[in-house]
Design a protein around this motif. Structure first.
Motif, PDB file in Angstrom:
ATOM      1  N   GLU A   1       0.922  -1.228   0.208  1.00 35.64           N
ATOM      2  CA  GLU A   1       0.133   0.172   0.129  1.00 35.64           C
ATOM      3  C   GLU A   1       0.784   1.256   0.105  1.00 35.64           C
ATOM      4  O   GLU A   1       0.355   2.385  -0.183  1.00 35.64           O
ATOM      5  N   HIS A   2       1.935   1.183   0.152  1.00 40.34           N
ATOM      6  CA  HIS A   2       2.971   2.379   0.105  1.00 40.34           C
ATOM      7  C   HIS A   2       4.002   2.438  -1.012  1.00 40.34           C
ATOM      8  O   HIS A   2       4.918   3.153  -1.201  1.00 40.34           O
ATOM      9  N   ARG A   3       4.052   1.450  -1.845  1.00 39.16           N
ATOM     10  CA  ARG A   3       4.710   1.543  -2.967  1.00 39.16           C
ATOM     11  C   ARG A   3       4.660   2.346  -4.123  1.00 39.16           C
ATOM     12  O   ARG A   3       5.305   2.444  -5.002  1.00 39.16           O
ATOM     13  N   ASN A   4       3.599   3.145  -4.065  1.00 45.08           N
ATOM     14  CA  ASN A   4       3.237   4.395  -4.949  1.00 45.08           C
ATOM     15  C   ASN A   4       3.305   5.666  -4.200  1.00 45.08           C
ATOM     16  O   ASN A   4       2.807   6.498  -4.671  1.00 45.08           O
ATOM     17  N   ASP A   5       3.997   5.630  -3.020  1.00 42.22           N
ATOM     18  CA  ASP A   5       4.314   6.714  -2.488  1.00 42.22           C
ATOM     19  C   ASP A   5       5.159   7.960  -2.835  1.00 42.22           C
ATOM     20  O   ASP A   5       5.122   9.086  -2.805  1.00 42.22           O
ATOM     21  N   ALA A   6       5.968   7.239  -3.841  1.00 39.07           N
ATOM     22  CA  ALA A   6       6.745   8.199  -4.596  1.00 39.07           C
ATOM     23  C   ALA A   6       7.365   7.764  -5.879  1.00 39.07           C
ATOM     24  O   ALA A   6       7.479   6.497  -6.044  1.00 39.07           O
TER      25      ALA A   6
END
Length: 145
Positions: free
Chosen positions: A51-56
């Motif tokens: 769920e955090h792999r598209n944070d940056a």
């Protein structure tokens, strides 16, 4: 001493916005760190939850001369006109009708990748050669100049 510059975009979908700006500028996605063959492999190995792999995301100039563009997910949406924007030099050395024709072609190309055309400013010599104001897929204004 001159310093390197990175341009940072706050956005909702870093991967999608990075892909748009890579297309717009002829940039490429920054390579994953170390010996990893893909970002997915690197993020998995670093323990980043799905769920955090598209944070940056980031894109770089393949020639190494332009600034790195960094995209970071933020919870709030765009709320007002940009105070700073990019001018994409899409018609260098052209003037008059040839310039505006080149800008129109680039506006159409970028629209096919999710940009929105906002308005056209006609040439007003001697100081304004004409430009087209666009917005990227998340509404950030930029000019085709």
């Amino acid at each position: 001493m001159a310093r390197d510059v990175q341009i940072t975009f706050d956005c909702a979908d870093p991967a999608a916005l990075a892909a748009f700006w890579a297309e717009a500028l002829g940039y490429r996605l920054q390579d994953p760190p170390g010996a990893f063959e893909s970002w997915e492999q690197a993020l998995e190995a670093l323990g980043v939850p799905p769920e955090h792999r598209n944070d940056a995301s980031a894109v770089v100039d393949p020639g190494g001369s332009g600034p790195r563009l960094f995209f970071q997910r933020v919870p709030e949406g765009k709320q007002a006109k940009n105070r700073v924007h990019l001018d994409v030099r899409a018609a260098p050395g052209l003037e008059g009708d040839a310039r505006m024709t080149a800008l129109e072609a680039e506006a159409e190309r970028l629209a096919s990748h999710g940009a929105t055309r906002l308005r056209r400013h006609e040439p007003a010599p001697p100081l304004d050669a004409g430009h087209i104001i666009m917005a990227d897929p998340e509404g950030n204004e930029f000019c085709l100049d």
